[in-house]
Design an enzyme around this catalytic site. Structure first.
Site, PDB file in Angstrom:
ATOM      1  N   LYS A  16      24.281  12.545 -30.775  1.00  0.00           N
ATOM      2  CA  LYS A  16      22.860  12.185 -30.893  1.00  0.00           C
ATOM      3  C   LYS A  16      22.582  10.799 -30.308  1.00  0.00           C
ATOM      4  CE  LYS A  16      21.947  14.707 -35.216  1.00  0.00           C
ATOM      5  NZ  LYS A  16      21.248  15.858 -34.649  1.00  0.00           N
ATOM      6  N   SER A  17      23.650  10.093 -29.901  1.00  0.00           N
ATOM      7  CA  SER A  17      23.469   8.702 -29.468  1.00  0.00           C
ATOM      8  C   SER A  17      22.516   8.544 -28.278  1.00  0.00           C
ATOM      9  CB  SER A  17      24.825   8.060 -29.163  1.00  0.00           C
ATOM     10  OG  SER A  17      25.563   7.946 -30.362  1.00  0.00           O
ATOM     11  N   THR A  62      33.411   7.024 -29.432  1.00  0.00           N
ATOM     12  CA  THR A  62      33.473   7.882 -30.613  1.00  0.00           C
ATOM     13  C   THR A  62      34.763   8.689 -30.607  1.00  0.00           C
ATOM     14  OG1 THR A  62      32.205   9.399 -31.986  1.00  0.00           O
ATOM     15  CG2 THR A  62      32.049   9.732 -29.621  1.00  0.00           C
ATOM     16  N   LYS A  66      38.275   5.778 -30.825  1.00  0.00           N
ATOM     17  CA  LYS A  66      38.004   4.474 -31.443  1.00  0.00           C
ATOM     18  C   LYS A  66      39.260   3.611 -31.553  1.00  0.00           C
ATOM     19  CE  LYS A  66      33.923   5.869 -34.030  1.00  0.00           C
ATOM     20  NZ  LYS A  66      33.218   5.872 -35.308  1.00  0.00           N
ATOM     21  N   GLY A 135      40.438   6.788 -40.401  1.00  0.00           N
ATOM     22  CA  GLY A 135      39.667   5.889 -39.539  1.00  0.00           C
ATOM     23  C   GLY A 135      38.271   5.601 -40.087  1.00  0.00           C
ATOM     24  N   ASN A 159      42.600   8.535 -52.305  1.00  0.00           N
ATOM     25  CA  ASN A 159      42.958   9.387 -51.170  1.00  0.00           C
ATOM     26  C   ASN A 159      44.006  10.392 -51.622  1.00  0.00           C
ATOM     27  OD1 ASN A 159      42.516   9.953 -48.380  1.00  0.00           O
ATOM     28  ND2 ASN A 159      44.579   9.219 -47.947  1.00  0.00           N
ATOM     29  N   VAL A 162      48.168   8.972 -51.372  1.00  0.00           N
ATOM     30  CA  VAL A 162      47.857   7.661 -51.968  1.00  0.00           C
ATOM     31  C   VAL A 162      48.449   6.521 -51.142  1.00  0.00           C
ATOM     32  CG1 VAL A 162      48.047   6.247 -54.061  1.00  0.00           C
ATOM     33  CG2 VAL A 162      47.657   8.696 -54.241  1.00  0.00           C
ATOM     34  N   GLY A 242      24.907  10.867 -43.935  1.00  0.00           N
ATOM     35  CA  GLY A 242      25.189   9.670 -43.155  1.00  0.00           C
ATOM     36  C   GLY A 242      24.317   9.495 -41.920  1.00  0.00           C
TER      37      GLY A 242
HETATM   38  P1  ATR Z   1      38.839  10.072 -39.986  1.00  0.00           P
HETATM   39  O1  ATR Z   1      39.026   9.223 -38.767  1.00  0.00           O
HETATM   40  O2  ATR Z   1      37.642  10.984 -39.934  1.00  0.00           O
HETATM   41  O3  ATR Z   1      38.876   9.281 -41.258  1.00  0.00           O
HETATM   42  P2  ATR Z   1      41.545  10.975 -40.430  1.00  0.00           P
HETATM   43  O4  ATR Z   1      42.126   9.681 -40.024  1.00  0.00           O
HETATM   44  O5  ATR Z   1      42.190  12.248 -40.016  1.00  0.00           O
HETATM   45  O6  ATR Z   1      40.051  11.118 -39.947  1.00  0.00           O
HETATM   46  O7  ATR Z   1      41.391  10.960 -42.019  1.00  0.00           O
HETATM   47  C1  ATR Z   1      40.843  12.022 -42.724  1.00  0.00           C
HETATM   48  C2  ATR Z   1      40.669  11.592 -44.159  1.00  0.00           C
HETATM   49  O8  ATR Z   1      40.065  12.665 -44.903  1.00  0.00           O
HETATM   50  C3  ATR Z   1      41.965  11.276 -44.864  1.00  0.00           C
HETATM   51  O9  ATR Z   1      41.723  10.289 -45.830  1.00  0.00           O
HETATM   52  C4  ATR Z   1      42.309  12.615 -45.520  1.00  0.00           C
HETATM   53  O10 ATR Z   1      43.168  12.527 -46.622  1.00  0.00           O
HETATM   54  P3  ATR Z   1      44.781  12.437 -46.362  1.00  0.00           P
HETATM   55  O11 ATR Z   1      45.045  11.066 -45.817  1.00  0.00           O
HETATM   56  O12 ATR Z   1      45.378  12.637 -47.699  1.00  0.00           O
HETATM   57  O13 ATR Z   1      45.091  13.537 -45.393  1.00  0.00           O
HETATM   58  C5  ATR Z   1      40.941  13.029 -45.972  1.00  0.00           C
HETATM   59  N1  ATR Z   1      40.776  14.480 -46.207  1.00  0.00           N
HETATM   60  C6  ATR Z   1      40.704  15.475 -45.298  1.00  0.00           C
HETATM   61  N2  ATR Z   1      40.509  16.671 -45.900  1.00  0.00           N
HETATM   62  C7  ATR Z   1      40.447  16.426 -47.231  1.00  0.00           C
HETATM   63  C8  ATR Z   1      40.261  17.246 -48.404  1.00  0.00           C
HETATM   64  N3  ATR Z   1      40.087  18.563 -48.300  1.00  0.00           N
HETATM   65  N4  ATR Z   1      40.255  16.642 -49.605  1.00  0.00           N
HETATM   66  C9  ATR Z   1      40.428  15.305 -49.726  1.00  0.00           C
HETATM   67  N5  ATR Z   1      40.612  14.479 -48.660  1.00  0.00           N
HETATM   68  C10 ATR Z   1      40.623  15.025 -47.433  1.00  0.00           C
END
Ligand code: ATR
Length: 274
Positions: A16-17, A62, A66, A135, A159, A162, A242
């Site tokens: 959408k940017s 994006t 990033k 990220g 998370n 953890v 968001g």
């Molecule tokens: P982004 O850049 O969008 O943050 P990412 O680095 O792949 O993408 O991180 C995804 C995040 O969503 C992580 O914190 C992931 O948890 P894990 O580190 O334990 O994998 C979290 N995530 C993805 N699916 C999830 C789910 N179904 N329930 C809870 N956390 C989820």
């Protein structure tokens, strides 16, 4: 002469940017163009070099680039980093100057502005839960800590893995815990920075997580996520997607490039039109 900007991603077709920056430019009378450009997965730096040669003045970055934007220094490009970029280890805004690229990350500022200005939340003294440690979460942690005046004790990161939360919180006094350990706790603001919504999943939050008057915020936009539905059904007073953050991060990029703050409210309203 028209100054050229772009957003670089892969894929990029649904961004959408371009629409947002076109509205900003019309509103502020800035003579710019802004297009969406797809770079090959292994071709981010080459694309940046190409844009600079062609006279572009800057770009947004994006998914999935990033972190690549943060790494431009380590592959020999002359860059200057903002504090937010060094903290997030990811960037979404590049400004091309003579001889150097200014590298910034406006995601966190965008989130804080959406919370404070559009949703009218006073963050001071609030108990805040940040879900996720990827990220998206690392991009917003420092600006959130700043907005809470470094009252780290009020911030908890949870998370699934953890250890990733522990890594993200290192060097701060932010609390970390597993989803199970959230049982019995409640928060004034719960922010979903996980990618769970993308696969229509819900982070395993316990009931009772929302304090009276709580705000539930999902950094995703475009449709109601399972987290937003859960929040509506389990006591959040306000539920937001968001989209406002998207427009606010764009506005901060526009300011970095042009020195002008666009009015975001009409742009958010236009994007919310069905
Ligand atoms: P982004 O850049 O969008 O943050 P990412 O680095 O792949 O993408 O991180 C995804 C995040 O969503 C992580 O914190 C992931 O948890 P894990 O580190 O334990 O994998 C979290 N995530 C993805 N699916 C999830 C789910 N179904 N329930 C809870 N956390 C989820």
């Amino acid at each position: 002469m028209t100054d050229k900007y772009a957003v670089i991603g892969h894929p990029i077709a649904h961004s959408k940017s371009p629409q947002i920056h076109k509205m900003f430019a019309e509103q502020t009378g800035q003579d710019i163009s802004y297009e969406a450009i797809e770079a090959p997965l292994d071709g981010f730096a080459a694309k940046i070099d190409e844009l600079r040669k062609k006279g572009y003045r800057g770009c947004n970055v994006t998914v999935p680039f990033k972190e690549h934007a943060f790494q431009l220094r380590s592959i020999g490009r002359a860059v200057s980093h903002s504090e937010d970029v060094d903290n997030a280890k990811a960037a979404n805004t590049l400004k091309f100057l003579d001889g150097v690229i200014e590298v910034d990350n406006t995601d966190g500022v965008g989130l804080v502005r959406d919370l404070e200005q559009n949703l009218g939340v006073n963050l001071t003294g609030k108990r805040l839960l940040l879900m996720g440690a990827g990220g998206a979460a690392s991009g917003v942690l420092l600006p959130l800590r700043r907005a809470l005046r470094h009252a780290d004790a009020n911030i908890t990161i949870t998370n699934r893995t953890v250890d990733r939360a522990r890594h993200l919180a290192r060097g701060t006094n932010v609390s970390i815990c597993s989803y199970e350990e959230l049982a019995g706790k409640s928060f004034d603001i719960v922010i979903n920075a996980t990618s769970a919504g993308l696969s229509n999943e819900m982070p395993p939050l316990p009931l009772g997580i929302f304090a009276p008057g709580a705000l539930a915020y999902d950094m995703m936009y475009g449709r109601e996520t399972p987290f937003m539905k859960f929040a509506r059904e389990h006591g959040a007073a306000v539920v937001s997607d968001g989209l406002g953050m998207l427009v606010e991060q764009a506005a901060e990029s526009f300011y970095i490039w042009r020195g002008v703050h666009p009015d975001t409210a009409p742009v958010i309203a236009a994007l919310r039109q069905p």
